[in-house]
Design an enzyme around this catalytic site. Structure first.
Site, PDB file in Angstrom:
ATOM      1  N   HIS A   1      -9.535  10.618  32.958  1.00 44.40           N
ATOM      2  CA  HIS A   1     -10.852  11.260  32.916  1.00 44.40           C
ATOM      3  C   HIS A   1     -10.668  12.766  33.114  1.00 44.40           C
ATOM      4  O   HIS A   1     -10.460  13.230  34.247  1.00 44.40           O
ATOM      5  CB  HIS A   1     -11.764  10.704  34.015  1.00 44.40           C
ATOM      6  CG  HIS A   1     -12.118   9.264  33.852  1.00 44.40           C
ATOM      7  ND1 HIS A   1     -12.981   8.823  32.874  1.00 44.40           N
ATOM      8  CD2 HIS A   1     -11.711   8.163  34.544  1.00 44.40           C
ATOM      9  CE1 HIS A   1     -13.120   7.513  32.975  1.00 44.40           C
ATOM     10  NE2 HIS A   1     -12.356   7.084  33.968  1.00 44.40           N
TER      11      HIS A   1
ATOM     12  N   HIS B   1      -7.741   5.583  27.312  1.00 47.29           N
ATOM     13  CA  HIS B   1      -7.205   4.396  27.980  1.00 47.29           C
ATOM     14  C   HIS B   1      -6.040   3.876  27.161  1.00 47.29           C
ATOM     15  O   HIS B   1      -6.045   3.947  25.924  1.00 47.29           O
ATOM     16  CB  HIS B   1      -8.293   3.314  28.071  1.00 47.29           C
ATOM     17  CG  HIS B   1      -7.752   1.910  28.175  1.00 47.29           C
ATOM     18  ND1 HIS B   1      -7.583   1.107  27.060  1.00 47.29           N
ATOM     19  CD2 HIS B   1      -7.338   1.192  29.232  1.00 47.29           C
ATOM     20  CE1 HIS B   1      -7.095  -0.057  27.447  1.00 47.29           C
ATOM     21  NE2 HIS B   1      -6.934  -0.038  28.754  1.00 47.29           N
TER      22      HIS B   1
ATOM     23  N   VAL C   1      -0.121  -1.626  27.913  1.00 50.97           N
ATOM     24  CA  VAL C   1       0.858  -2.504  27.273  1.00 50.97           C
ATOM     25  C   VAL C   1       1.233  -3.571  28.290  1.00 50.97           C
ATOM     26  O   VAL C   1       1.401  -3.270  29.484  1.00 50.97           O
ATOM     27  CB  VAL C   1       2.110  -1.756  26.770  1.00 50.97           C
ATOM     28  CG1 VAL C   1       1.800  -1.007  25.484  1.00 50.97           C
ATOM     29  CG2 VAL C   1       2.667  -0.798  27.808  1.00 50.97           C
TER      30      VAL C   1
ATOM     31  N   GLY D   1      -5.500  -9.642  42.237  1.00 51.27           N
ATOM     32  CA  GLY D   1      -4.858  -8.337  42.178  1.00 51.27           C
ATOM     33  C   GLY D   1      -5.472  -7.366  43.177  1.00 51.27           C
ATOM     34  O   GLY D   1      -6.474  -7.656  43.830  1.00 51.27           O
TER      35      GLY D   1
END
Length: 305
Positions: free
Chosen positions: A102, A112, A115, A265
């Site tokens: 940003h 953005h 991978v 996460g």
């Protein structure tokens, strides 16, 4: 295509992704010249962990997050098995680098990239593996030159892998980064792909390396052209308003956000994609023929570049 475990080199994937995170962070710091990334190394209770790096309040970048994660567990979260029901009952490993940038200047686009590699295994059965990823660009005040160069880089990345790859993954990006409730794309797109395993492992791996390595080559020249442009409070307020669309997409539609939260996460790492400042305005209508109106009219729908 045989999906035998002997074809898969998880160690090489992990090493590449960790190095990619290092290289992207280095290139962003050099571009910014003022701020540096701070790292949080974290562990996931159910298995695995990662390195979250965030740069804040720089000269060029208001906030940039570049995350590496390697998580594993005995079962896939619901967001994954809903998309791939054959994964139910398999243990999994997931590796990835994900980033969101940003910038301060409204003339520099938000971007953005991601991978990733997944492998799901079950004793007595062949593993199921695939790669995914891509990159997309979200300008607030677009320039044709920037949009064209972005897609030209994407075409160059895809060309060695087949004549149809760019068209397919560009169209996939346009479909994925779309806000149905706004009837507009999140930006001007780029590349997006998932479930990539139609080639042998090494060729699939080469493709995500081309995408990962090509990201900064596509993005930083745009930053260089626009980062010193003057802007007023009008442009800044519009940038903050349009960042709201970014938040809406990430919290409502993004599969990566759902996977991260459902798989246990690290919440701070998953939500590092959120902009540091954002605003919403009830029933905002830009002035007719203004730059703000042209963003939606001319750019926030699929185009051929």
């Amino acid at each position: 295509m045989s999906n035998a475990i002997k074809e898969v080199n998880k160690t090489a994937v992990k090493q590449y992704l960790m190095t990619l995170q290092d290289r992207i962070c280095d290139s962003l710091e050099k571009q910014d010249t003022q701020a540096s990334f701070e790292e949080d190394a974290w562990q996931r209770e159910q298995g695995g962990g990662g390195r979250s790096r965030v740069l804040r309040n720089g000269k060029v970048f208001e906030q940039a997050g570049v995350n590496f994660s390697h998580v594993f567990g005995e079962s896939m979260p619901a967001s994954a098995t809903a998309h791939r029901p054959e994964l139910a009952g398999r243990k999994f490993e997931a590796f990835g680098v994900s980033l969101v940038i940003h910038p301060h200047n409204p003339y520099v686009p938000t971007t953005h990239a991601n991978v990733r590699f997944f492998i799901a295994e079950k004793e007595g059965e062949a593993p199921i593996w695939w790669f995914g990823g891509g990159f997309d660009l979200t300008p607030f005040y677009p320039f044709e030159e920037d949009c064209q160069s972005w897609h030209d880089h994407a075409k160059q990345i895809c060309a060695p892998f087949g004549d149809s790859v760019y068209d397919e993954h560009k169209a996939w990006c346009d479909r994925y980064f779309y806000l149905p409730h706004r009837q507009e794309t999140r930006g001007i797109g780029g590349l997006f792909f998932d479930d990539l395993n139609q080639w042998e492992f090494e060729r699939c791996f080469d493709y995500i390396k081309a995408v990962g390595d090509g990201f900064t080559q596509a993005y930083l020249p745009i930053v260089e052209r626009r980062q010193s442009m003057g802007y007023s409070e009008r442009e800044r307020q519009f940038q903050l308003y349009r960042r709201g669309r970014y938040v809406e997409f990430n919290l409502v539609y993004d599969r990566g956000t759902l996977f991260g939260l459902q798989s246990g996460g690290r919440t701070e790492s998953i939500l590092m994609s959120m902009p540091p400042l954002v605003r919403w305005e009830y029933d905002y209508q830009p002035e007719m023929d203004s730059p703000e109106a042209r963003l939606v009219m001319d750019y926030l729908h699929p185009r051929t570049w």
